[in-house]
Design an enzyme around this catalytic site. Sequence first.
Site, PDB file in Angstrom:
ATOM      1  N   GLY A 575       0.958  -1.346  -0.048  1.00  0.00           N
ATOM      2  CA  GLY A 575      -0.067   0.094  -0.113  1.00  0.00           C
ATOM      3  C   GLY A 575       0.980   1.299   0.060  1.00  0.00           C
ATOM      4  N   GLY A 577       0.508   5.740   0.856  1.00  0.00           N
ATOM      5  CA  GLY A 577      -0.305   6.807   0.953  1.00  0.00           C
ATOM      6  C   GLY A 577       0.553   8.157   1.231  1.00  0.00           C
ATOM      7  N   GLY A 578       0.033   9.270   1.331  1.00  0.00           N
ATOM      8  CA  GLY A 578       0.780  10.473   1.564  1.00  0.00           C
ATOM      9  C   GLY A 578       1.932  10.499   2.822  1.00  0.00           C
ATOM     10  N   PHE A 579       1.233   9.815   3.576  1.00  0.00           N
ATOM     11  CA  PHE A 579       2.275   9.757   4.972  1.00  0.00           C
ATOM     12  C   PHE A 579       3.355   8.899   4.556  1.00  0.00           C
ATOM     13  CE2 PHE A 579      -0.976   6.842   5.220  1.00  0.00           C
ATOM     14  CZ  PHE A 579      -0.444   5.645   5.376  1.00  0.00           C
ATOM     15  N   GLY A 580       3.428   7.834   3.852  1.00  0.00           N
ATOM     16  CA  GLY A 580       4.589   6.900   3.666  1.00  0.00           C
ATOM     17  C   GLY A 580       3.819   5.300   3.128  1.00  0.00           C
ATOM     18  N   THR A 581       4.570   4.447   3.328  1.00  0.00           N
ATOM     19  CA  THR A 581       4.213   3.169   2.385  1.00  0.00           C
ATOM     20  C   THR A 581       3.904   1.942   3.423  1.00  0.00           C
ATOM     21  OG1 THR A 581       6.084   3.876   1.166  1.00  0.00           O
ATOM     22  CG2 THR A 581       5.325   1.781   0.902  1.00  0.00           C
ATOM     23  N   VAL A 582       3.083   1.096   2.990  1.00  0.00           N
ATOM     24  CA  VAL A 582       2.759  -0.139   4.005  1.00  0.00           C
ATOM     25  C   VAL A 582       3.464  -1.179   3.163  1.00  0.00           C
ATOM     26  CG1 VAL A 582       0.964  -1.458   4.885  1.00  0.00           C
ATOM     27  CG2 VAL A 582       0.664   0.863   4.612  1.00  0.00           C
ATOM     28  N   LYS A 595       3.350  -0.249   8.441  1.00  0.00           N
ATOM     29  CA  LYS A 595       3.146   1.071   7.790  1.00  0.00           C
ATOM     30  C   LYS A 595       4.370   2.072   8.165  1.00  0.00           C
ATOM     31  CE  LYS A 595      -0.124   4.319   9.373  1.00  0.00           C
ATOM     32  NZ  LYS A 595      -1.680   4.526   9.631  1.00  0.00           N
ATOM     33  N   ASP A 691     -13.319   9.041  11.337  1.00  0.00           N
ATOM     34  CA  ASP A 691     -12.664   8.730   9.985  1.00  0.00           C
ATOM     35  C   ASP A 691     -13.202   7.446   9.467  1.00  0.00           C
ATOM     36  OD1 ASP A 691     -12.021   9.477   7.376  1.00  0.00           O
ATOM     37  OD2 ASP A 691      -9.894   8.805   7.625  1.00  0.00           O
TER      38      ASP A 691
END
Length: 861
Positions: A575, A577-582, A595, A691
């Site tokens: 995965g 995302g804007g904050f990093g990678t999974v 994450k 959320d």
Amino acid sequence: MTIFRSFYSCLILQVALTLAMVYAQDDQSGFISIDCGMTPGLNYTDKRTGLNYVSDAGFIDSGVSQKILPAYNSAELDLQLTTLTSFSQGTRNCYTLRPEQGKGNRYMIRARFTYGNYDLKGQPPRFDLYLGSDHWDTVDFSMSLAMDYEIIHLTSSDYIYVCLVNIGLGIPFISALELRLLDSTMYAGQLQSLALSVRTNLGTSETVRFEDDKYDRIWYALDSSKTTNLVTSGTVSSGPSTKEKVPSRVMSTAITIDNLTDYLYYSWEATDANTTYYMYIYLAEIEILKRNETRQFNIYLNGDHWEGPVSPLDHMTSTLYSSFFNSSSYTLAMNKTKNSTLPPILNAIELYTARQLLQWQTDDKDAAAIWSIRSTYRPKKSWQGDPCVPQASTWVGLNCSYNDRMNARIISLNLSSSGLDGEIAANLANLTMIQSLDLSYNNLTGVVPKFLASLDFLRILNLTGNNFTKPLPAELLAKSNEGLLLLSIEEISNQEKVSCPTGSCKKSKSNKVVIPVIATATIIFVILTALSILWIIKRRKKVMNADLDSIETRNRRFTFSEVRSITNSFNTVIGNGGFGTVFHGSIGDNQVAVKMLSESSAQGYREFQAEVHLLMNIHHRNITSLVGYCDEGSRKGIIYEYMANGNLGMHLFDRTSEILSWRMRLQIGLDAAQALEYMHHGCRPPIVHRDVKCSNILLNENFQAKLADFGLSRAFATEGATHVSTGIAGTPGYLDPEYSTTNRLTEKSDVYSFGVVLLELITGRMAISEQTFILNWVNSIVREGSVENIIDTALQGEFDIDTAGMMLTLARACVNSVSTQRPTMNNVVIDLKNCLEAEEDFHNAIPDNIDGSISLVPDLR
Ligand SMILES: *[C@@H]1O[C@H](CO)[C@@H](O)[C@H](O)[C@H]1NC(C)=O
Ligand SMILES: *[C@@H]1O[C@H](CO)[C@@H](O)[C@H](O)[C@H]1NC(C)=O
Ligand SMILES: *[C@@H]1O[C@H](CO)[C@@H](O)[C@H](O)[C@H]1NC(C)=O
Ligand SMILES: *[C@@H]1O[C@H](CO)[C@@H](O)[C@H](O)[C@H]1NC(C)=O
Ligand SMILES: *[C@@H]1O[C@H](CO)[C@@H](O)[C@H](O)[C@H]1NC(C)=O
């Protein structure tokens, strides 16, 4: 004959000894003798029989005492038949008998009814008599105004329930109820129960009962002018072929006929041809035969030879018995043989009809526990008869499971507001299958016992509104903290948290570092869209989540090099995302998702902190669990349990993936709702997720749903506050409009977002698609009146329209624009459970050929 005689002479000694013993122990152990309608607390010894009768008050709570009219009383009438208890209230009233000797014994149970025009109506009623859940007989006075019903019954439970059921033909009543323990050899070999039709003592006008009959069978005299009575002053002993222990007093009289060309017969009409009869005939020679005399005869039933030739033994009982069925009338004939110089003889007859009793009852241990709870608390409830069976008469406040066809089990007990006082009853420990226990709003005191934590299946425990001594047992708190138990009790003190005992919840109160995230919807949207493609499965491996617990017990902080090795040097990205990678990783046999925060993401770091704190402190089976984290300078990461089936959105909106069935959707909705219920109502202070959306609902290998991504979650800072003010955060389409306009955050914002998720589950449409908000789309179709058209077409009609309607109503209530009009997550969970149950009923009711399971509906072709 000589053989018989010598045999007899050595037997007589033995018999004499046995009789001596019988008379020595003529006690009434194994007897319960109830005089119904007698003043509570009284007892007496019946003059005629020497039996000790007690009032029925100790065996039943309901009913009204009555007396028969004097006109119907007489010196011959048994004293216990002069009073009675009538039941004008309730359709089913039950006596509970609990003989000391318990189950596995054969008992004779006799219910006696003497109408005596007690109600001045001159019209006796008609009603049903039950033994537990089994129909025993219909009490009917068309033959006589005094009726006895008797059954011989091998019990499989310690509890015997004798129930009178009103069938709309008058008020049930009962005069006496008697239970007698029989010897284990008596009437043995019959798996069925035996309901008495006839028991006669022949050749006399005398009725024989206790103490002549040690078992208190009533042997009514039957006089016939066509026959001759015989009597002996000697004692008739039990012979080797008889186990029924017919008293000598009964055997010492008999009938015969004068005319040698005649024969003895006994006939009866069957109530219906399917009835199986068991006939016992008892024979003994009671005349002294001369050398040249013989008595020998054959026995026929409906002309067919049954037994013989027989020559009854001298002063010794023989039993002949057989079952008969398949006829509407029966004639027993006894014809002398040619050689016989004497006519046939007959001493006594018993005729029974077979009853197949299912004996479906509440498990004995559960029954014992609940009966003693009943006597401890005397709750203001009508609790009588079997606690669980029949299902329609389950005790108020009880729910039972009927999976085991023989033994129902108690799975929930609700004694809320029942006026209980004292301590929590120790017997509750024996309700081992209980899942839900509600003791709220009573006056219970003392310490909350530890054993509540050892009830393996207990999931809901409500202790609110009592005066328990603090503190609660640690075991119970631990179970609640692990999310294994939804424990409700008022806040005892600020220190003793029911849930979330340390960490984020408390910290969020004092620690102002965790500040609200203020972000524009656009930025959040970018991050969250990225999040939604997390956990895409590259490989499906066997996952062993069970061991995660042991990992959790060690220090959860991992070094960066450990994380590197866990992820095999960050080899597999699942995965982004804007904050990093999974990344995919493994710890031992367990798969995990890691994450890693991108070093540039400042906002991500706050979310990271918030999430680690929170997940360290909340544990619930529908919340993704934290395996550990890494916080080494700029290298920050969170390790979660691996969710093999990715997120809900992938399954709902990606038309190439396997379609989630309607049932799965209900279950996923319920799983997610339970996570939110726990956060809102199980945690103190409550936590708002902020959320909730499909991409944050992850699915494990069994499609069990777990709520994820707590980066935006907030615990309420101050207790008693109903909301907190925060910057707006959330995902467009799921965002509570009231929150976005007022800035006031409450649990109801999650309820709104959850409502949108429910709409997505129902429709298979995304929250916002084709520039249209899902609710507007749904409302437009509801206005057209075609609810079916709302349901996801991918289901191809495979759903229950009723549960779909229920679910849609619930979803629309959740997305009400006024937050106070929305249900709480407690209510949402209840509704979803009901939906799921209704769906299961629906599913069980129709043949299911889709998955090849066996259909319950017979194939009529
Ligand atoms: C028994 O005896 C009577 C009289 O002799 C006769 O009518 C009857 O048929 C006999 N019954 C049988 C079953 O032999
Ligand atoms: C009847 O008596 C004869 C002669 O005494 C004997 O042979 C026969 O076996 C007897 N029949 C029966 C049925 O006992
Ligand atoms: C118990 O009963 C009360 C009122 O009868 C009800 O409000 C409560 O929800 C019930 N408890 C459970 C756990 O079902
Ligand atoms: C639980 O049941 C057992 C027998 O099954 C009994 O011995 C014990 O006393 C019961 N415990 C309580 C607290 O009633
Ligand atoms: C509970 O106990 C309090 C104080 O002992 C008493 O005032 C109250 O009436 C009791 N309530 C019930 C329902 O018994």
